[in-house]
Design a protein around this motif. Structure first.
Motif, PDB file in Angstrom:
ATOM      1  N   ALA A 222       0.642  -1.428   0.670  1.00  0.00           N
ATOM      2  CA  ALA A 222       0.127  -0.244   0.101  1.00  0.00           C
ATOM      3  C   ALA A 222       0.941   1.257  -0.136  1.00  0.00           C
ATOM      4  N   ALA A 223       2.454   0.867   0.680  1.00  0.00           N
ATOM      5  CA  ALA A 223       2.870   2.561   0.511  1.00  0.00           C
ATOM      6  C   ALA A 223       3.520   2.510  -0.736  1.00  0.00           C
ATOM      7  N   SER A 224       3.484   2.355  -1.807  1.00  0.00           N
ATOM      8  CA  SER A 224       3.754   2.098  -3.248  1.00  0.00           C
ATOM      9  C   SER A 224       2.870   3.236  -3.677  1.00  0.00           C
ATOM     10  N   TRP A 225       1.990   3.695  -3.288  1.00  0.00           N
ATOM     11  CA  TRP A 225       1.609   4.954  -3.170  1.00  0.00           C
ATOM     12  C   TRP A 225       1.451   6.669  -2.670  1.00  0.00           C
ATOM     13  N   ALA A 226       2.433   5.947  -1.988  1.00  0.00           N
ATOM     14  CA  ALA A 226       2.784   7.408  -1.553  1.00  0.00           C
ATOM     15  C   ALA A 226       2.907   8.883  -2.106  1.00  0.00           C
ATOM     16  N   SER A 227       3.654   8.981  -3.344  1.00  0.00           N
ATOM     17  CA  SER A 227       3.512   9.950  -4.054  1.00  0.00           C
ATOM     18  C   SER A 227       2.101  10.302  -4.625  1.00  0.00           C
ATOM     19  N   TRP A 228       1.023   9.793  -5.176  1.00  0.00           N
ATOM     20  CA  TRP A 228      -0.102   9.964  -4.902  1.00  0.00           C
ATOM     21  C   TRP A 228      -0.521  10.487  -4.035  1.00  0.00           C
TER      22      TRP A 228
ATOM     23  N   GLU B 127      15.545   0.080 -13.635  1.00  0.00           N
ATOM     24  CA  GLU B 127      14.628   0.527 -12.588  1.00  0.00           C
ATOM     25  C   GLU B 127      13.701  -0.487 -12.245  1.00  0.00           C
ATOM     26  N   SER B 128      13.392  -1.835 -13.414  1.00  0.00           N
ATOM     27  CA  SER B 128      13.071  -2.588 -12.813  1.00  0.00           C
ATOM     28  C   SER B 128      13.222  -3.286 -11.336  1.00  0.00           C
ATOM     29  N   ASP B 129      14.091  -3.800 -11.663  1.00  0.00           N
ATOM     30  CA  ASP B 129      14.680  -4.227 -10.042  1.00  0.00           C
ATOM     31  C   ASP B 129      15.007  -2.935  -9.156  1.00  0.00           C
ATOM     32  N   GLN B 130      15.067  -2.486  -9.101  1.00  0.00           N
ATOM     33  CA  GLN B 130      14.848  -1.180  -7.989  1.00  0.00           C
ATOM     34  C   GLN B 130      13.767  -1.261  -7.375  1.00  0.00           C
ATOM     35  N   LEU B 131      12.244  -1.558  -8.642  1.00  0.00           N
ATOM     36  CA  LEU B 131      10.610  -1.316  -7.933  1.00  0.00           C
ATOM     37  C   LEU B 131      11.036  -2.450  -7.378  1.00  0.00           C
ATOM     38  N   TYR B 132      10.930  -3.721  -7.935  1.00  0.00           N
ATOM     39  CA  TYR B 132      11.297  -4.808  -6.952  1.00  0.00           C
ATOM     40  C   TYR B 132      11.158  -4.986  -5.593  1.00  0.00           C
ATOM     41  N   ARG B 133      12.205  -4.378  -5.145  1.00  0.00           N
ATOM     42  CA  ARG B 133      13.713  -5.000  -4.199  1.00  0.00           C
ATOM     43  C   ARG B 133      12.418  -3.121  -2.962  1.00  0.00           C
ATOM     44  N   GLN B 134      11.804  -2.396  -3.339  1.00  0.00           N
ATOM     45  CA  GLN B 134      10.947  -1.224  -2.576  1.00  0.00           C
ATOM     46  C   GLN B 134       9.689  -1.637  -2.410  1.00  0.00           C
ATOM     47  N   TRP B 135       8.950  -2.111  -3.602  1.00  0.00           N
ATOM     48  CA  TRP B 135       7.931  -2.620  -3.032  1.00  0.00           C
ATOM     49  C   TRP B 135       7.198  -4.020  -2.963  1.00  0.00           C
TER      50      TRP B 135
END
Length: 266
Positions: free
Chosen positions: A18-24, A159-167
Motif C-alpha cells: 500500500a505504501a507504493s501509493w505514497a507519491s500519489w 529500474e524494474s529491479d529497484q521497484l521490486y526491491r522497494q515495493w
C-alpha cells in the motif's frame, strides 16, 4: 485539511504494498483532497513486515478485499473517489457499482465477468501461480524476473529491479484463481452490473505495453460498460507497462487522473 475535502481512497494491486501509493497520496493532499492508502486485509504496515509474515494474507479473496474497503469507506462520512490499480482497480469498480464511491479510476484493471481475457501476454504472468492448485490458499511471491515481465517490461532492468526491491510483497493467490475462473463461476467476485444507471463516473486507464492487463482487454471492459448511461471514460498511455503508478513516469498518470477527477466532481 478542511472538513469538506473530498476523500480519496487508493487501492493497490497484487504484489505491491500500500505504501507504493505514497507519491500519489502526497500529490492529492497538496491539491486539496483528503487521501488515504490503506492496505488489504491482513497486510502489515511495512514492506519488510509483509515479506517476513506472508501468511497473514493467505486465503484472502476479492470479496474479502471489497468488504474491507467498504468498511473503511463507511467511516469517512461521505463517498470518496476510489483509485485502484490492477486487482485494486476491480475493487474500485465493485465499490462504485455498490454506490459506495462518488467516482472511480481503474488503472490497468483485470477483466470483469463477461469479458474474455484472450491476451497471450498474460499467460506467462498467471501460469506460474496457477499451475499448482494449492496456491489458491497460499501467499505467493514474484521473483525479480517475474516482476520484470509482469510489471517492469517497459522499464530498464535497473529500474524494474529497484521497484521490486522497494515495493514487491507476497500476495494471496486466491484472487488470481478467482479472476481466471470469473466467466465460469455463477457467483464470481469479478461480477459488475455494467448497465448500472446509478453509478458514478468511471475512468479506465490502459498501458500500451502492459503484459498483465492488455489494452485490448481494458477496451473490451469499457465497451461492456457502454450499456450504462453513466460516464465511462478511457485513456491510454502507449509506452507504459503495468508499473504505471510506481515507476519514474508516475506523475504523468497521476496528473491525468487528477484532471479527470476535478472535471467529474465539480
Amino acid at each position: 485539511m478542511a472538513a469538506t475535502a473530498t476523500p480519496v481512497v487508493f487501492v493497490h494491486g497484487m504484489f505491491l504494498h500500500a505504501a507504493s501509493w505514497a507519491s500519489w497520496v502526497e500529490l492529492f493532499r497538496t491539491t486539496g483532497y483528503d487521501p488515504m492508502n490503506p492496505g488489504w486485509p491482513g497486510e502489515p504496515s511495512t514492506v519488510a513486515e509483509a515479506r517476513q509474515e506472508p501468511d497473514r494474507v493467505a486465503g484472502i479473496g476479492i470479496d474479502d478485499i471489497v468488504t474491507h474497503y467498504a468498511q473503511i469507506i463507511g467511516t469517512l462520512g461521505r463517498r470518496p473517489v476510489v483509485i485502484g490499480h490492477s486487482t485494486g482497480a476491480l475493487v474500485a469498480q465493485r465499490l462504485l457499482d455498490q454506490g459506495l464511491a462518488a467516482a472511480a479510476v481503474a488503472l490497468q484493471p483485470p477483466p470483469i465477468k463477461g469479458v474474455a481475457n484472450l491476451a497471450p501476454s498474460s499467460i506467462p504472468v498467471g501460469w506460474p501461480l496457477l499451475r499448482n492448485p494449492a496456491n489458491r490458499w497460499r501467499a505467493l511471491s514474484l521473483t525479480a524476473r517475474q516482476f520484470r515481465y509482469s510489471h517492469g517490461n517497459a522499464l530498464t532492468a535497473i529500474e524494474s529491479d529497484q521497484l521490486y526491491r522497494q515495493w514487491a510483497i507476497p500476495s494471496p493467490g486466491r484472487p488470481v484463481f478467482e479472476l481466471v475462473s470469473a466467466n465460469l463461476s455463477r457467483r464470481s467476485p469479478a461480477t459488475i452490473d455494467a448497465a448500472n444507471p446509478g453509478r458514478g463516473p468511471l475512468l479506465m486507464i490502459a498501458g500500451g505495453k502492459d503484459h498483465s492487463a492488455h489494452r485490448a482487454v481494458v477496451k473490451a471492459t469499457v465497451k461492456r460498460y457502454s450499456a450504462a448511461p453513466a460516464v465511462t471514460d478511457y485513456q491510454e498511455f502507449l509506452d507504459r507497462g503495468h508499473s504505471m503508478p510506481i515507476d519514474s513516469g508516475w506523475r504523468e498518470i497521476a496528473d491525468a487522473t487528477l484532471v479527470w477527477v476535478r472535471q467529474h466532481l465539480r
